[in-house]
Design an enzyme around this catalytic site. Structure first.
Site, PDB file in Angstrom:
ATOM      1  N   LYS A  70      12.960   2.006  -9.690  1.00 54.54           N
ATOM      2  CA  LYS A  70      13.659   3.220  -9.027  1.00 54.54           C
ATOM      3  C   LYS A  70      13.409   3.115  -7.387  1.00 54.54           C
ATOM      4  O   LYS A  70      14.346   3.569  -6.751  1.00 54.54           O
ATOM      5  CB  LYS A  70      12.789   4.574  -9.418  1.00 54.54           C
ATOM      6  CG  LYS A  70      13.180   4.953 -10.755  1.00 54.54           C
ATOM      7  CD  LYS A  70      12.527   6.493 -10.840  1.00 54.54           C
ATOM      8  CE  LYS A  70      12.753   6.819 -12.299  1.00 54.54           C
ATOM      9  NZ  LYS A  70      12.216   8.358 -12.418  1.00 54.54           N
ATOM     10  N   ASN A  91      17.418   7.295  -9.081  1.00 54.77           N
ATOM     11  CA  ASN A  91      17.430   7.300 -10.336  1.00 54.77           C
ATOM     12  C   ASN A  91      18.934   7.107 -10.967  1.00 54.77           C
ATOM     13  O   ASN A  91      19.137   7.276 -12.421  1.00 54.77           O
ATOM     14  CB  ASN A  91      16.521   8.088 -11.211  1.00 54.77           C
ATOM     15  CG  ASN A  91      17.316   9.732 -11.214  1.00 54.77           C
ATOM     16  OD1 ASN A  91      17.807  10.114 -10.048  1.00 54.77           O
ATOM     17  ND2 ASN A  91      17.166  10.440 -12.241  1.00 54.77           N
ATOM     18  N   ALA A 130       1.030  10.195  -8.174  1.00 55.55           N
ATOM     19  CA  ALA A 130       1.601  10.087  -6.713  1.00 55.55           C
ATOM     20  C   ALA A 130       2.529   8.920  -6.864  1.00 55.55           C
ATOM     21  O   ALA A 130       2.874   8.071  -6.071  1.00 55.55           O
ATOM     22  CB  ALA A 130       0.557   9.557  -5.863  1.00 55.55           C
ATOM     23  N   ARG A 154      -5.312   8.863  -8.960  1.00 58.57           N
ATOM     24  CA  ARG A 154      -6.318   7.980  -9.386  1.00 58.57           C
ATOM     25  C   ARG A 154      -6.503   7.152  -8.163  1.00 58.57           C
ATOM     26  O   ARG A 154      -7.658   6.756  -7.732  1.00 58.57           O
ATOM     27  CB  ARG A 154      -6.309   7.172 -10.427  1.00 58.57           C
ATOM     28  CG  ARG A 154      -6.335   7.944 -11.728  1.00 58.57           C
ATOM     29  CD  ARG A 154      -5.735   7.312 -13.198  1.00 58.57           C
ATOM     30  NE  ARG A 154      -4.285   7.289 -13.224  1.00 58.57           N
ATOM     31  CZ  ARG A 154      -3.680   7.214 -14.300  1.00 58.57           C
ATOM     32  NH1 ARG A 154      -4.027   6.641 -15.130  1.00 58.57           N
ATOM     33  NH2 ARG A 154      -2.228   7.307 -14.102  1.00 58.57           N
ATOM     34  N   TYR A 156      -6.397   7.223  -4.341  1.00 58.72           N
ATOM     35  CA  TYR A 156      -6.397   8.210  -3.396  1.00 58.72           C
ATOM     36  C   TYR A 156      -5.067   7.898  -2.117  1.00 58.72           C
ATOM     37  O   TYR A 156      -4.495   8.933  -1.592  1.00 58.72           O
ATOM     38  CB  TYR A 156      -7.828   8.238  -2.582  1.00 58.72           C
ATOM     39  CG  TYR A 156      -7.824   9.510  -1.802  1.00 58.72           C
ATOM     40  CD1 TYR A 156      -8.222  10.831  -2.156  1.00 58.72           C
ATOM     41  CD2 TYR A 156      -7.574   9.441  -0.324  1.00 58.72           C
ATOM     42  CE1 TYR A 156      -8.530  11.876  -1.287  1.00 58.72           C
ATOM     43  CE2 TYR A 156      -7.998  10.468   0.482  1.00 58.72           C
ATOM     44  CZ  TYR A 156      -8.034  11.645   0.052  1.00 58.72           C
ATOM     45  OH  TYR A 156      -8.318  12.829   0.745  1.00 58.72           O
TER      46      TYR A 156
END
Length: 275
Positions: A70, A91, A130, A154, A156
């Site tokens: 993407k 997309n 994220a 996971r 940061y």
């Protein structure tokens, strides 16, 4: 029925075994008597550049793009929409005036479901993840009107980058929570999972207290009920999976390919047969 004039559309990504896009688009083509065929085009990451250059010279009239392509697809397009630039992901690809253009219908697909759910905008929302999907969800919840947004991941730094971009683009503060501290948020909130945790049908990104959760939204649609949604059900918390988001983003792709929004009910009926 395939004919010599059948137009080709397709999905690029890798792997594609989990996707039901092939079935829902072709069911809609049949129902509306559109002379088109939707195919899966699995492209391994190391072959992406060569493959996409080849596709651009083939008689393919539109594409959907899924993970992990993407973001990379953007470099191969002539133009992308404003929201695609903000999100940093495309997309949906379509051909217009001999140019390959990119759109992000994940944003619109998720936003449509929020409008249907009529979730309380005064409640904060906590977004897990994220990646590319999280970016679309973040901008959709901003557009919907949530006043307070928390983000955890996971890694940061990835969450931090999204927060910085949103501050720059929208002048909105997103609060970052370290992944290991995500369960410590004790105010009433809406929980949105955009990670792949739960795709295996075994793991969950949330083992915390459900007393403070007003609603759970997991954008995974297969399995239909992830372990996270099973926990929500056990705790009598209303929940939703990602199927309607998938269908809406597919319908919005049609708007770019054919100039009208695809048939939601036809696609959803086909999807429900498969899940």
């Amino acid at each position: 029925m395939i004919s010599p004039s059948t137009k080709l559309y397709g999905l690029i990504g890798y792997p594609l075994g989990h996707s039901i896009s092939f079935y829902i688009h072709n069911a809609a083509f049949r129902a509306l008597s559109i002379d088109a065929l939707y195919i899966n085009i699995p492209i391994e990451p190391e072959s992406f550049s060569k493959a996409i250059l080849g596709i651009k010279y083939l008689p393919i009239y539109g594409l959907n793009v899924t993970i992990p392509h993407k973001e990379r697809i953007i470099d191969f397009l002539d133009e992308i929409s404003v929201i695609s630039k903000l999100i940093g992901a495309v997309n949906t690809v379509y051909l217009e005036e001999n140019k390959w253009k990119g759109e992000n219908t994940d944003f619109g697909g998720f936003l449509e479901t929020l409008k249907e759910l009529k979730l309380d905008k005064d409640l904060p929302c906590l977004i897990l993840g994220a990646g590319g999907a999280a970016r679309a969800v973040v901008y959709a919840v901003i557009e919907y009107g949530f006043k307070e947004i928390y983000l955890t991941n996971r890694t940061y730094g990835r969450a931090e980058r999204i927060a910085e971009e949103v501050k720059k683009n929208k002048n909105i503060e997103i609060k970052i929570i370290p992944w290991q501290e995500r369960h410590k948020v004790d105010e009433k909130l809406i929980l949105i999972n955009t990670t792949s945790i739960g795709l295996d049908g075994k793991s969950t990104p949330w083992n915390g207290n459900f007393k403070s959760i007003a609603f759970v939204y997991d954008i995974i649609y297969n399995p239909k009920e992830t372990p996270l949604l099973s926990l929500a059900k056990e705790n009598n918390v209303p929940f939703k999976n990602g199927l309607d988001m998938l269908i809406y983003q597919a319908c919005l792709s049609w708007n770019k390919w054919f100039g009208f929004i695809g048939p939601f009910e036809i696609m959803k009926r086909e999807a429900e047969k498969l899940l």
